[in-house]
Write an enzyme that holds these catalytic residues in place. Structure first.
Site, mmCIF file in Angstrom:
data_model
loop_
_atom_site.group_PDB
_atom_site.id
_atom_site.type_symbol
_atom_site.label_atom_id
_atom_site.label_comp_id
_atom_site.label_asym_id
_atom_site.label_seq_id
_atom_site.Cartn_x
_atom_site.Cartn_y
_atom_site.Cartn_z
ATOM 1 N N GLY A 1 1.012 -1.321 -0.244
ATOM 2 C CA GLY A 1 0.208 0.143 -0.324
ATOM 3 C C GLY A 1 0.740 1.378 -0.002
ATOM 4 O O GLY A 1 0.598 2.069 0.458
ATOM 5 N N SER A 2 1.903 1.905 -0.889
ATOM 6 C CA SER A 2 2.822 2.570 -0.741
ATOM 7 C C SER A 2 2.101 3.538 -1.935
ATOM 8 O O SER A 2 1.599 4.739 -0.630
ATOM 9 C CB SER A 2 4.274 2.157 -1.754
ATOM 10 N N ARG B 1 -15.805 -14.668 -8.906
ATOM 11 C CA ARG B 1 -15.252 -13.581 -9.018
ATOM 12 C C ARG B 1 -16.934 -12.220 -9.233
ATOM 13 O O ARG B 1 -15.997 -11.410 -8.691
ATOM 14 C CB ARG B 1 -14.840 -13.219 -9.914
ATOM 15 N N HIS C 1 -0.082 1.172 -12.701
ATOM 16 C CA HIS C 1 0.527 -0.005 -13.045
ATOM 17 C C HIS C 1 1.614 0.633 -13.451
ATOM 18 O O HIS C 1 2.173 1.812 -14.341
ATOM 19 C CB HIS C 1 -0.026 -0.383 -14.951
HETATM 20 C C1 GRF Z 1 2.643 -0.857 -7.724
HETATM 21 O O1 GRF Z 1 4.238 -0.978 -8.564
HETATM 22 C C2 GRF Z 1 2.242 -0.298 -8.549
HETATM 23 O O2 GRF Z 1 2.342 -0.095 -9.658
HETATM 24 C C3 GRF Z 1 1.024 -1.748 -9.314
HETATM 25 O O3 GRF Z 1 1.458 -2.790 -8.241
HETATM 26 C C4 GRF Z 1 1.988 -2.414 -6.891
HETATM 27 C C5 GRF Z 1 1.485 -0.994 -5.735
HETATM 28 O O4 GRF Z 1 2.509 -1.372 -4.684
HETATM 29 N N1 GRF Z 1 -0.473 -1.625 -9.165
HETATM 30 P P1 GRF Z 1 2.256 -0.565 -3.447
HETATM 31 O O5 GRF Z 1 1.403 -1.774 -2.648
HETATM 32 O O6 GRF Z 1 1.342 1.245 -3.906
HETATM 33 O O7 GRF Z 1 3.387 -0.546 -2.336
#
Ligand code: GRF
Length: 220
Positions: A15-16, A68, A112
């Site tokens: 979740g960064s 789903r 992404h």
């Molecule tokens: C990120 O690289 C995002 O682009 C991709 O998954 C990763 C998630 O990282 N969809 P975080 O959980 O937000 O740290």
């Protein structure tokens, strides 16, 4: 109930990017409230970040749903319970079905870690290196029913160096993710994004688009 925009976040991992959104909201840069963080993973660190921010959390266990579509009906029900007007995918590892997309058309955004339409899907930093791409980056886009196929809102570019590893490239890209994701959410919250086919129109965008460009790449 016109009390401003409420955001619902779907996250499966650390979740960064979610944290970058929390920070931007708390700094007053995004005029919205984060109403709920929903996860398909009970111990996702994203849920902990939400709790620290006093944001509601919901773990919805995929094992309790027969397919789903049924799972996504529960997600929609939960998002509606919190009166969500914008859904953010932040490291959400499940493909969303039309059940969610139809309900929140042009109101779901994803980040992404590649320059779409190149390298959709998973492990894309590794793929960019293996392909010997010279540049990669990240893309913020609206979500449609395809995998990483929706209309592009903002992209940022980073160089790929000869001796990059998957981790070093991912770190360079992530820095840009944390910059452009909150930026796109800010534009949405200000009502400045509209979608015409594949085209996302940004109202009052500066002519040069300078505000969205990456600083010239420097080697860390
Ligand atoms: C990120 O690289 C995002 O682009 C991709 O998954 C990763 C998630 O990282 N969809 P975080 O959980 O937000 O740290």
């Amino acid at each position: 109930m016109a009390e401003g925009l409420k955001i619902g976040v779907l996250a499966s991992g650390r979740g960064s990017n979610f944290q970058a959104i929390i920070d931007a909201v708390n700094a007053g840069k995004i005029n919205a409230k984060i109403a709920v963080c929903i996860s398909d993973v009970s111990d996702a660190y994203a849920l902990e970040r939400a709790r620290k921010n006093l944001t509601a959390t919901e773990f919805i266990d995929p094992k309790q749903y027969k397919d789903r579509a049924e799972y996504d009906r529960k997600i929609v029900e939960t998002l509606k319970k919190y009166d969500v007007g914008l859904v953010l995918l932040a490291g959400y590892m499940k493909l969303v079905t039309p059940v969610i997309v139809d309900e929140f058309r042009n109101k779901i955004i994803n980040i992404h870690p590649a320059l779409l339409p190149s390298f959709p899907g998973l492990h894309v930093q590794r793929k960019a290196i293996e392909y010997r791409a010279k540049f990669s980056g990240c893309t913020v886009h609206f979500v449609d029913a395809g995998m990483d196929t929706g209309p592009i809102i903002i992209q940022a570019v980073v160089p790929v160096f000869q001796d990059d590893t998957e981790d070093s490239l991912a770190a360079r890209i992530l820095k840009q993710e944390h910059r452009i994701y909150p930026e796109a959410v800010r534009l949405f919250a200000e009502g400045r994004l509209s979608v015409q086919g594949r085209r996302v129109i940004i109202k009052d965008a500066p002519e040069s688009h300078d505000e969205f460009l990456v600083n010239p790449p420097v080697r860390e």
